[in-house]
Design a protein around this motif. Structure first.
Motif, PDB file in Angstrom:
ATOM      1  N   PHE A   1      -4.981   5.501   1.156  1.00  0.00           N
ATOM      2  CA  PHE A   1      -4.186   4.628   2.033  1.00  0.00           C
ATOM      3  C   PHE A   1      -3.152   5.381   2.873  1.00  0.00           C
ATOM      4  O   PHE A   1      -2.323   4.772   3.535  1.00  0.00           O
TER       5      PHE A   1
ATOM      6  N   VAL B   1       0.206  -1.363   8.856  1.00  0.00           N
ATOM      7  CA  VAL B   1      -0.165  -1.955   7.564  1.00  0.00           C
ATOM      8  C   VAL B   1       0.684  -1.416   6.402  1.00  0.00           C
ATOM      9  O   VAL B   1       0.166  -0.797   5.470  1.00  0.00           O
TER      10      VAL B   1
ATOM     11  N   LEU C   1       0.833  -1.205   0.000  1.00  0.00           N
ATOM     12  CA  LEU C   1       0.000   0.000   0.000  1.00  0.00           C
ATOM     13  C   LEU C   1       0.865   1.252   0.000  1.00  0.00           C
ATOM     14  O   LEU C   1       1.898   1.296   0.678  1.00  0.00           O
TER      15      LEU C   1
ATOM     16  N   HIS D   1       1.559   4.744   1.223  1.00  0.00           N
ATOM     17  CA  HIS D   1       1.175   5.539   2.396  1.00  0.00           C
ATOM     18  C   HIS D   1       1.204   7.043   2.132  1.00  0.00           C
ATOM     19  O   HIS D   1       0.878   7.819   3.024  1.00  0.00           O
TER      20      HIS D   1
ATOM     21  N   ARG E   1      -6.488   1.555   5.961  1.00  0.00           N
ATOM     22  CA  ARG E   1      -5.593   0.412   5.719  1.00  0.00           C
ATOM     23  C   ARG E   1      -6.003  -0.776   6.604  1.00  0.00           C
ATOM     24  O   ARG E   1      -6.061  -1.920   6.145  1.00  0.00           O
TER      25      ARG E   1
ATOM     26  N   CYS F   1      -2.033   0.901  -4.684  1.00  0.00           N
ATOM     27  CA  CYS F   1      -1.635  -0.420  -4.209  1.00  0.00           C
ATOM     28  C   CYS F   1      -1.180  -1.286  -5.363  1.00  0.00           C
ATOM     29  O   CYS F   1      -1.535  -1.029  -6.524  1.00  0.00           O
TER      30      CYS F   1
END
Lengths: 313, 530
Positions: free
Chosen positions: B297, B495, B290, B292, B303, B428
């Motif tokens: 996200f 995450v 993912l 960030h 997340r 992602c």
């Protein structure tokens, strides 16, 4: 004739320059980064940046293009980003399988397609004509890799007559070399046979309606000389033209055929170079293929004079 | 030609044909034909993290330490080591008889130069050098590490099996800057690289190194133990088409296919003379990485909501099919069965999947319908399958998915973009973590929290970095396990990525081939009968 040839060869220079600029620009702006591919999945941004720098990939477009052009003018195709090996070395390793496949396919296709086309023209409107044309449509429609898989399954896995894959150099002996190329040549040749057979049929049908053919028949000339000497020779110019145009199809077909039969030729080198974004290799190969295409079409133009004495350069 | 002479010639030819198969069968049994999953485009195991280059590296090069089948670290090139001065000095003594393929002896100065070059690029190597005050050659056979602080994982670092192999090469080659590829392949391993026969993208050839002196002891484990070459020559035949590779194996044209397409496994299993076996039991963990930096996200609550609905079983069935022996669900941050794997926080992956609760969590987190740019690799079947299941999961969660199918080469470039989504950024993507990379934190890039200095996705987490440091400095296994539990809990909180389950890739080989070591493709100990 000589002056014409010289003029045509010189005319390839601007063509090659345009191809070079086009290919270089296209690759420069295309997505993908060889440094990231080299560094691998676990690499950090720092790793990738270092590799980019060491390969000179961070330099401006004009600098890289100027350097590449200068090297080409000096007969240096450059080196592979990945292996560091000279591209001439990579091409020298790969040219034999591709040349062998191309020539064998060409010979095979002409030997099969031209008689088939003449036969269909001779028997125009009969079931033989229909059968040949159905074969032509199938040959044109079924993808090369499907033909390849079916042939490999039948001839190699079921019957065990021929190898599934691989290439044997002509240096290993004529039979092993030929044996390794039978299935790839048939697979690649199907499209070509379809193309040539169709054009042969339509041209010969046209020629067979001409007065001089009727005269030849009226004089009692046998069927075969009428078809192959008087008919086919006068139909040859469009057939040769299609053979020349179809050469591009043959080049693209080698890419697929070499992958299906694991032949280490220029087609696979091209695919690998594209997937890896090995720019110097792609550039060199496109230039070589373009040059070969131009030369083949020059040969086709010259062949016209053999078949039609009225054509003079 | 006279008829009699012609007949003599035919008779002679027939005799030759009759006798030659015996000779060629004997010769063939000394040549092992292997189909790797990719070509060795880069021959320097320090320059790239590509697994195929690591495998090539273990053919040609040797390492100071190696792992046995129980994942215990063992001396390999070293005869042994002495630890002194409160654990701050390690003296490594090289075995007798070690030679490079150019005939030169392996000396301590070769080792020092090789380790320095490797450590400049490798994450675990950097950790080791950060703890090292001085690395030197005390004599031709003794290498000395003087440490700033105890580093119990020193042998593990110098024998790591993950990519960026700590290979030992001659000093003259090891002096090459780490950012440049070493193209002359001179190692001291059991096989010699035959550069003259290499056809890039098609064939790589190795020959048995006659002067290799295997270490004493029982049979080789993974990378540690006596590496005995039982075949004279190993040929790696690259076949871009999986069906062709399987066909070649069925026809007996090759001996071993590293990872056949899962769809073809039932066919291969049904063939006489072919065995299908899981050699690399560490497998591959699917990873949903993912970004960030950008919405949605950049929001940890979103997340975590995605994490709460991920169904690993769905992902793994899409990748490896219905046969449950080919995949595992309930997989956390570390490879199942590894000492570092634990149940810490696993409820979030193993509990019931509740999309309604997930939707509510996303709404509560303030999701405003921002697009989720999902990059899907079109040319890798496993990654494409994960992306398709991932897109469906995110859609069911009510996220606005922009599914972009690209070739892997483009994704490798695109994923480095830190730009916003409307300027070529991404949200992602899907990738795989080799089970060895996830064996412990040493090479586990996905669980790092380094921000800008880390991998694509750029998660920031002091806790993840602190827990990794605790693992590096832990004096014993219990301490290491505790640190790894912290890492797993940290991953489920921050995450940086989501583990999607683990899938296996069995190998297929002719029954004439035996004694293949477990792990990634290795060739020492392998025998081939006629």
């Amino acid at each position: 004739m000589l002056r014409y040839m010289l003029r045509r060869i010189l005319a390839t220079i601007p063509v090659m320059v345009v191809v070079a600029i086009f290919v270089f620009s296209l690759l420069y702006f295309a997505p993908g980064d060889p440094a990231a591919i080299i560094a691998g999945d676990q690499a950090t941004a720092e790793d990738i940046a270092l590799i980019r720098e060491s390969l000179g990939l961070d330099r401006p477009f004009l600098v890289r293009f100027g350097e590449w052009s200068w090297n080409i003018l000096n007969g240096d195709l450059g080196t592979s980003i990945f292996t560091g090996l000279p591209i001439t070395h990579l091409i020298a390793q790969r040219i034999e399988p591709t040349l062998s496949l191309t020539i064998l396919t060409l010979v095979f296709a002409i030997l099969v397609a031209v008689p088939l086309g003449v036969l269909a023209a001779w028997k125009a409107g009969t079931w033989i004509d229909s059968a040949v044309m159905i074969f032509a449509v199938l040959g044109f429609s079924v993808p090369i890799f499907v033909v390849g898989y079916i042939l490999a399954w039948l001839m190699a896995l079921q019957l065990g007559w021929l190898p599934v894959q691989g290439y044997r150099s002509i240096g290993d002996g004529l039979w092993p070399w030929f044996r390794s190329l039978i299935l790839p040549s048939i697979s690649l040749g199907c499209v070509y046979i379809a193309l040539i057979a169709r054009i042969t049929r339509s041209t010969v049908v046209e020629v067979l309606r001409q007065d001089y053919i009727r005269t030849a028949r009226a004089k009692g000339l046998a069927q075969m000389p009428t078809l192959f000497i008087h008919g086919l020779r006068n139909a040859a110019v469009p057939i040769v033209t299609v053979i020349g145009i179809g050469f591009a199809m043959l080049i693209s077909g080698t890419v697929v055929t070499e992958s299906v039969f694991a032949l280490p030729g220029l087609g696979r080198l091209t695919i690998d170079a594209i997937l890896h974004r090995d720019y110097p290799v792609i550039q060199a190969l496109v230039l070589i293929f373009s040059f070969a295409y131009v030369l083949v079409n020059l040969a086709v133009d010259l062949a016209y004079t053999l078949f039609d004495p009225r054509i003079r350069y | 030609m006279h008829r009699r002479n012609f007949l003599k010639g035919v008779a002679a030819g027939s005799a030759a044909a009759l006798f030659s198969p015996r000779l060629s069968l004997a010769a063939e049994s000394r040549v092992l034909k292997f189909v790797p999953s990719a070509d060795v485009t880069v021959v320097d195991p320090v320059w790239t993290t590509a697994y195929v280059t690591r495998n090539h590296g273990y053919m040609v090069f040797d390492t100071l330490y190696g792992y046995d089948d129980n994942f215990q670290i063992r001396p390999q090139m070293v005869a042994g080591h002495e630890i002194g001065k409160d654990g701050l000095e390690w003296r490594l003594t090289l075995r007798d008889g070690l030679k490079f393929h150019d005939g030169e002896p392996v000396l301590a100065r070769d080792v020092v130069a090789s380790i320095r070059r490797w450590a400049d690029r490798d994450v675990f190597g950097k950790d080791l050098m950060a703890a090292t005050d001085e690395l030197s050659a005390a004599s031709d056979k003794v290498v000395v590490f003087r440490l700033k602080r105890p580093f119990a994982l020193l042998p593990a670092a110098l024998g790591k099996m993950t990519s960026r192999m700590p290979c030992i090469m001659p000093e003259r080659l090891a002096m090459t800057p780490p950012s440049e590829q070493v193209t002359e392949v001179i190692g001291s391993g059991p096989f010699r690289f035959v550069a003259d026969e290499r056809v890039q993208g098609a064939l790589t050839v190795y020959e048995k190194f006659q002067d290799y002196v295997p270490r004493e002891g029982s049979a080789v484990g993974r990378t540690g133990g006596p590496k005995i070459a039982n075949v004279d020559r190993v040929e790696w035949h690259v076949m871009p088409d999986a069906a062709t590779a399987s066909g070649a194996l069925q026809a007996g044209e090759v001996d071993w296919v590293e990872s056949p397409l899962p769809d073809l496994l039932p066919l291969l299993r049904s063939q006489d003379g072919i065995e299908v076996k899981l050699l690399d039991t560490s497998g591959t963990i699917g990873s949903m990485r993912l970004n960030h930096l950008h919405p949605p996200f950049d929001n940890p609550a979103i997340r975590r909501a995605v994490l709460s609905v991920i169904d690993q079983k769905n992902f793994m069935q899409a990748v490896a099919g219905e046969d449950p022996s080919m995949w595992r669900a309930g997989v956390g941050v570390f490879t199942p069965e590894s000492p570092m794997a634990s149940d810490a926080g696993m409820d979030i992956l193993n509990g019931p999947r509740d999309f309604e609760a997930g939707k509510a969590a996303i709404a509560e987190a303030g999701y405003n319908g921002e697009p989720v740019v999902l990059l899907a690799a079109s040319d890798y079947a496993a990654l494409r399958a994960e992306a398709e299941v991932g897109a469906d999961t995110l859609n069911r969660l009510g996220l606005n998915v922009d599914y972009q199918s690209l070739d892997w080469g483009t994704i490798q470039q695109r994923r480095r973009s830190r730009e916003p989504l409307d300027k070529g950024g991404w949200s992602c993507l899907y990738t795989g973590i080799n089970g060895l990379e996830a064996w412990d934190p040493s090479s586990h890039q996905n669980s790092r929290g380094l921000g800008d200095a880390g991998q694509y996705g750029w998660p920031v987490s002091d806790e993840l970095e602190a827990a990794r440091k605790a693992w590096l400095e832990a004096p014993d296994l219990a301490g290491q396990k505790a640190a790894c539990e912290r890492i797993q809990l940290g991953v489920f909180d921050v995450v940086p990525y989501i583990p999607l389950g683990l899938h296996y890739a069995p190998a297929a080989f002719r029954s004439t081939v035996s004694n293949i070591p477990y792990g990634f493709a290795q060739f020492y100990g392998v025998t081939k009968s006629a």
